[in-house]
Design a protein around this motif. Structure first.
Motif, PDB file in Angstrom:
ATOM      1  N   ILE A  13       0.852  -1.209   0.000  1.00  0.00           N
ATOM      2  CA  ILE A  13       0.000   0.000   0.000  1.00  0.00           C
ATOM      3  C   ILE A  13       0.881   1.251   0.000  1.00  0.00           C
ATOM      4  N   GLY A  18       1.159   5.375  -1.468  1.00  0.00           N
ATOM      5  CA  GLY A  18       1.746   6.417  -0.620  1.00  0.00           C
ATOM      6  C   GLY A  18       0.942   6.655   0.643  1.00  0.00           C
ATOM      7  N   PRO A  22      -2.996   4.133   9.240  1.00  0.00           N
ATOM      8  CA  PRO A  22      -3.267   5.250  10.137  1.00  0.00           C
ATOM      9  C   PRO A  22      -3.447   4.866  11.601  1.00  0.00           C
ATOM     10  N   ASN A  23      -3.818   3.621  11.895  1.00  0.00           N
ATOM     11  CA  ASN A  23      -4.109   3.259  13.288  1.00  0.00           C
ATOM     12  C   ASN A  23      -4.280   1.739  13.420  1.00  0.00           C
ATOM     13  N   ALA A  25      -6.949   0.109  14.282  1.00  0.00           N
ATOM     14  CA  ALA A  25      -8.198  -0.370  13.679  1.00  0.00           C
ATOM     15  C   ALA A  25      -7.993  -0.683  12.198  1.00  0.00           C
ATOM     16  N   ALA A  26      -7.178   0.118  11.538  1.00  0.00           N
ATOM     17  CA  ALA A  26      -6.900  -0.122  10.117  1.00  0.00           C
ATOM     18  C   ALA A  26      -6.160  -1.445   9.940  1.00  0.00           C
TER      19      ALA A  26
ATOM     20  N   ALA B 323      -7.887   9.298  -1.675  1.00  0.00           N
ATOM     21  CA  ALA B 323      -6.448   9.025  -1.637  1.00  0.00           C
ATOM     22  C   ALA B 323      -5.607  10.249  -1.253  1.00  0.00           C
ATOM     23  N   MET B 326      -6.017  10.912   2.373  1.00  0.00           N
ATOM     24  CA  MET B 326      -5.416   9.844   3.186  1.00  0.00           C
ATOM     25  C   MET B 326      -3.890   9.997   3.235  1.00  0.00           C
ATOM     26  N   ARG B 327      -3.310  10.560   2.178  1.00  0.00           N
ATOM     27  CA  ARG B 327      -1.867  10.796   2.189  1.00  0.00           C
ATOM     28  C   ARG B 327      -1.513  12.010   3.030  1.00  0.00           C
ATOM     29  N   SER B 338     -10.778   6.305   8.665  1.00  0.00           N
ATOM     30  CA  SER B 338      -9.462   6.092   8.049  1.00  0.00           C
ATOM     31  C   SER B 338      -9.142   4.600   8.000  1.00  0.00           C
ATOM     32  N   SER B 339      -9.605   3.850   8.998  1.00  0.00           N
ATOM     33  CA  SER B 339      -9.330   2.405   8.982  1.00  0.00           C
ATOM     34  C   SER B 339     -10.112   1.710   7.858  1.00  0.00           C
ATOM     35  N   TYR B 342      -8.478   2.700   4.505  1.00  0.00           N
ATOM     36  CA  TYR B 342      -7.188   2.011   4.342  1.00  0.00           C
ATOM     37  C   TYR B 342      -7.400   0.618   3.754  1.00  0.00           C
ATOM     38  N   GLY B 344      -9.272  -0.282   1.532  1.00  0.00           N
ATOM     39  CA  GLY B 344      -9.539  -0.280   0.094  1.00  0.00           C
ATOM     40  C   GLY B 344      -8.284  -0.332  -0.756  1.00  0.00           C
ATOM     41  N   TYR B 345      -7.133   0.046  -0.175  1.00  0.00           N
ATOM     42  CA  TYR B 345      -5.910   0.174  -0.993  1.00  0.00           C
ATOM     43  C   TYR B 345      -5.289  -1.132  -1.441  1.00  0.00           C
TER      44      TYR B 345
END
Lengths: 68, 469
Positions: A13, A18, A22-23, A25-26, B323, B326-327, B338-339, B342, B344-345
């Motif tokens: 990813i 780029g 983030p955390n 949970a992600a 995107a 998110m960057r 955000s989780s 993320y 989806g990437y």
């Protein structure tokens, strides 16, 4: 022991998008993908060579109720 | 006449047209209820009090002058805060767009304006329309008017909660995986998403190009019928919008279910379902049978593939749309969003394209399995009892992830299939929280789902109940 698939996914990813994780949970959400991958693996072989995305709009029109 | 807040949208519009009530009285009543009760519901983001009263006065003056009113003349509404109105802040429920001022107005808002509706302001929602529960870390969680601390359903949380609380008579929501039907179900009101492409999305915040739908949350199927007729149809500003003719949905509401065949798929929709939900669903089927419908339980093997592919499309498209932020601004999203983004990437392009490519064939297969000889597919809209905000709060505890994702399990497949689908209240659980019945039909058969829902509401009163605030 099987290798943890999350670090290479996160690296991929980072490389392609780029975007950093983030955390926590992600990270958990990414782990949740393993179930989805199994479901998708079970679907292999169902895609027909000629299938393409625009067939959806034509299917919407074709599958309307017929006058009874 | 009943108390003004007990009127449905169509009853309110017709009462104004007949001169039995003024638009000003309706608007003042709504504003008073919001002032008295929204402190604990938190459904409103922006209230345009003065503008609403000015719009109402203009409707009353027009009526006094003998000018024709539109089909929603003088009816107060509020809408999910993702419909652009030029010059007005549209937050999308986010920190990132807290000060965003669009330069265009959404086509659906223009259509509602032309129909005479009064726009009182904007409603709370999931951040960027991306959760099925109603959490919002930036504007505060929206609370279920039936019981504080419980989910409202999302992402159109303020739309569902505000209709249930009788703060206004109609509200736009949006539905990419259930975001109209879930808050309708969980708040005990009626919500419909049309066939994919039925309603213009011009001037509407995007979440997923392939699965986004615009639609209303209201009290009754009749309200939904009038609302949908006004907002549906081709829009030159949205090249993806369908050109199919829009029938008079209200004229199709005959109350008659004789000759209607209802199919109930036995796979998927009942996985892990709570007994109280299944019991209410079965009672709803009986009510339809009593009204003349036939009920058939059948097998629908395509559902497993549909469920798997459903998840791919909105995740991949959402990841693409967000995107840049998110960057650059990931910390400005709530944790749960955000989780989700993320996730989806890592979806490879070939699987995203496979999910899109299988959509047409799977729609055909689903129609063959479930709708050959049947007019309607019925399922519970939510498998479980309504969860609390706490037990689905990912920001507080990431371990809540699976409970959070399970909320939209029964609604998502119909977004992939693109079918018109409605949710209507069909009971209450042992804690006094609503249960919903989901009804789907073939493409562009909005009239069919509305007619069946209306017939169901003629012999039940779940949709007439509202919470004591």
């Amino acid at each position: 022991m099987k290798p943890d698939p999350l670090p290479p996914s996160m690296e991929s990813i980072r490389l392609w998008s780029g975007v950093e994780c983030p955390n926590e949970a992600a990270r958990l959400g990414l782990a949740d993908h393993l179930g989805l991958l199994k479901e998708l693996a079970a679907l292999r072989g169902t895609l027909v060579f000629e299938d393409e995305p625009s067939s959806f709009e034509s299917a919407l029109r074709a599958e309307q109720e017929k006058e009874s | 006449m009943r108390a003004l807040h007990e009127l449905s949208m169509t009853e309110a519009a017709d009462a104004v047209a007949r001169g039995e009530v003024t638009a000003t009285a309706l608007t003042e009543g709504c504003l008073a209820r919001i002032a008295a009760h929204d402190g604990k519901v938190n459904s409103v983001i922006r209230l345009d009090r003065d503008s609403a009263l000015e719009q109402a006065a203009a409707v009353d003056a027009a009526r006094k002058a003998g000018k024709p009113l539109g089909p929603l003349g003088g009816v107060p509404m509020m809408h999910k805060d993702m419909y652009y109105r030029a010059g007005k802040v549209t937050t999308c429920g986010s920190k990132i767009r807290r000060d965003f001022v669009p330069k265009v107005t959404a086509t659906v808002l223009e259509k509602l304006d032309a129909a005479g509706a009064i726009d009182m302001g904007t409603l709370n929602m999931a951040e960027f329309a991306q959760n099925p529960t109603g959490h919002n870390a930036h504007f505060g969680h929206c609370h279920n008017p039936w019981q504080h601390g419980y989910c409202t359903g999302g992402s159109s949380s303020g739309s569902g909660a505000g209709i249930a609380a009788r703060f206004f008579y109609g509200a736009l929501g949006s539905d990419t995986g259930g975001s109209i039907r879930l808050p309708a179900t969980i708040c005990g009101v009626t919500g419909i998403k049309g066939t994919q492409t039925r309603v213009s999305r011009a001037g509407v915040m995007p979440l997923s190009f392939s699965a986004d739908n615009v639609g209303p949350l209201v009290q009754t199927a009749r309200d939904a019928a009038r609302f949908m007729r006004i907002i549906s149809g081709h829009d030159p500003r949205d090249a993806t919008s369908a050109r199919e003719a829009v029938p008079d949905y209200e004229a199709a509401l005959t109350g008659d279910l004789r000759g209607i065949s209802v199919a109930v798929p036995q796979e998927y929709f009942f996985d892990g379902a709570d007994d109280v939900v299944v019991k209410a669903f079965d009672a709803a089927l009986e009510a339809m049978r009593d009204r003349g419908a036939t009920i058939t339980r059948l097998s629908c093997p395509s559902l497993r593939a549909i469920a798997a592919y459903t998840a791919m499309i909105s995740r991949a498209e959402g990841a693409a749309i967000h995107a840049e932020w998110m960057r650059e601004r990931a910390a400005d999203y709530s944790i749960h969003l955000s989780s989700r983004l993320y996730g989806g990437y890592p979806i490879p392009a070939h699987l995203y394209i496979e999910a899109l490519s299988r959509r047409g064939p799977l729609l055909r297969q689903f129609c063959a399995e479930a709708m050959t000889g049947h007019h309607i597919v019925a399922t519970p809209a939510l498998r479980t009892r309504v969860p609390t905000l706490a037990e689905t709060d990912i920001d507080a505890d990431a371990a809540n992830w699976s409970r959070f994702m399970a909320v939209s399990a029964n609604t998502r497949p119909f977004n992939y299939l693109g079918l018109p689908t409605i949710s209507v209240p069909c009971g209450f659980d042992d804690r006094g929280l609503p249960i919903g019945l989901q009804l789907a039909a073939r493409p562009f058969a909005e009239a069919r789902v509305l007619a069946v829902a209306d017939a169901f509401q003629r012999v039940t009163d779940w949709h007439k109940r509202h919470p004591a605030l």
